[in-house]
Design a protein around this motif. Structure first.
Motif, PDB file in Angstrom:
ATOM      1  N   GLN A  97      39.618   7.574 -13.605  1.00 48.53           N
ATOM      2  CA  GLN A  97      40.123   7.796 -14.775  1.00 48.53           C
ATOM      3  C   GLN A  97      40.802   9.277 -14.601  1.00 48.53           C
ATOM      4  O   GLN A  97      40.474   9.812 -13.650  1.00 48.53           O
ATOM      5  N   ILE A 128      47.683   6.448 -19.153  1.00 51.59           N
ATOM      6  CA  ILE A 128      47.764   5.104 -18.895  1.00 51.59           C
ATOM      7  C   ILE A 128      47.988   4.682 -17.343  1.00 51.59           C
ATOM      8  O   ILE A 128      48.873   5.446 -16.957  1.00 51.59           O
ATOM      9  N   LYS A 187      40.916  -1.428 -21.060  1.00 47.82           N
ATOM     10  CA  LYS A 187      40.450  -0.508 -21.991  1.00 47.82           C
ATOM     11  C   LYS A 187      39.137  -0.080 -22.050  1.00 47.82           C
ATOM     12  O   LYS A 187      38.268  -1.399 -22.032  1.00 47.82           O
ATOM     13  N   SER A 197      39.068   5.283 -23.891  1.00 50.86           N
ATOM     14  CA  SER A 197      40.350   5.194 -23.550  1.00 50.86           C
ATOM     15  C   SER A 197      41.117   4.381 -24.448  1.00 50.86           C
ATOM     16  O   SER A 197      40.896   3.672 -25.199  1.00 50.86           O
ATOM     17  N   GLY A 230      43.693   2.267 -19.883  1.00 55.78           N
ATOM     18  CA  GLY A 230      43.419   3.878 -19.640  1.00 55.78           C
ATOM     19  C   GLY A 230      42.408   3.940 -18.584  1.00 55.78           C
ATOM     20  O   GLY A 230      42.363   5.214 -18.031  1.00 55.78           O
ATOM     21  N   PRO A 233      49.931   9.791 -22.077  1.00 53.57           N
ATOM     22  CA  PRO A 233      49.779   8.912 -23.199  1.00 53.57           C
ATOM     23  C   PRO A 233      50.819   9.114 -24.075  1.00 53.57           C
ATOM     24  O   PRO A 233      51.286   8.116 -24.858  1.00 53.57           O
TER      25      PRO A 233
END
Length: 239
Positions: free
Chosen positions: A102, A119, A133, A137, A141, A161
């Motif tokens: 992440q 993303i 997802k 997020s 994400g 984003p």
């Protein structure tokens, strides 16, 4: 009304009211040891191993994995390549058997410090990781996967984003190694918006490294209330 159906309905409702974490622990992704429920999306800790992270008490130099970026600044018009790799001195004895990745805000205070930012995008040359997802997020994400054969490195592209995102960020990974070892808080360096004036000192926010039984926390915390209400219900059903 069927009495047994009524009883089950009341008990189910009671459980939902008293222990909402039961609902949150449903497993939207079934890729052991990753399940990406609400808790795991935020702390990136694979509790199914039921043990502390292998690097919980290691120095960074003793960790077999690291992370790198192909640029130090980001903007909405260009993607960033994120690479997670096995350090040369540890390969091939150690290799990558899974990753949870992440982007996070480099600020430990505030409501967004547990959100995944931006993303991830697979390319023709970057097929090892999947994008999903998570509860914390946007769509795509979070990047993750589990591998049957260990890999030396994996990479994937990331974009911010929106044009309004200007905060300093960093990437953090949980990496699965050989023989059910796993390493949390794999991170290295920050990435800033191209217009940033670097006025605030960025910080990496430590994630979990130690195991605890999160799934039963709610029940333990409410055990006396649960016991009392169940007793009342049993008396009601017997009357």
């Amino acid at each position: 009304m069927n009495f047994n159906i009524f009883q089950c309905g009341v008990l189910s409702t009671l459980c939902l009211i008293l222990c909402p974490s039961t609902v949150q622990s449903l497993e939207p992704i079934d890729r052991p040891p990753f399940y990406l429920n609400e808790r795991e999306c935020m702390d990136m800790f694979p509790e199914s191993f039921k043990k502390d992270a292998t690097n919980a008490k290691l120095r960074k130099s003793e960790e077999p994995f690291d992370l790198s970026l192909d640029r130090k600044e980001y903007n909405p018009d260009a993607s960033v390549t994120v690479k997670v790799f096995t350090k040369e001195s540890f390969f091939p004895e150690q290799s990558i058997f899974g990753i949870l990745l992440q982007a996070r805000v480099a600020k430990c205070e505030g409501k967004d410090n547990q959100k995944a930012i931006g993303i991830f995008q697979r390319t023709e040359q970057q097929t090892d990781l999947e994008t999903v997802k998570c509860d914390n997020s946007l769509a795509n994400g979070v990047a993750f996967n589990v591998f049957e054969k260990g890999l030396e490195e994996v990479s994937i592209s990331w974009t911010p984003p929106s044009a309004s995102e200007t905060r300093t960020l960093y990437f953090v990974a949980t990496v699965l190694g050989v023989n059910e070892t796993f390493y949390t808080n794999i991170a290295n360096g920050f990435i800033v918006h191209h217009s940033s004036n670097h006025s605030l000192e960025p910080k990496m926010c430590p994630l979990r490294s130690f195991f605890h039984e999160s799934g039963s926390i709610c029940l333990r915390g409410s055990e006396h209330l649960v016991s009392a209400l169940l007793s009342v219900l049993l008396l009601l059903f017997r009357s």
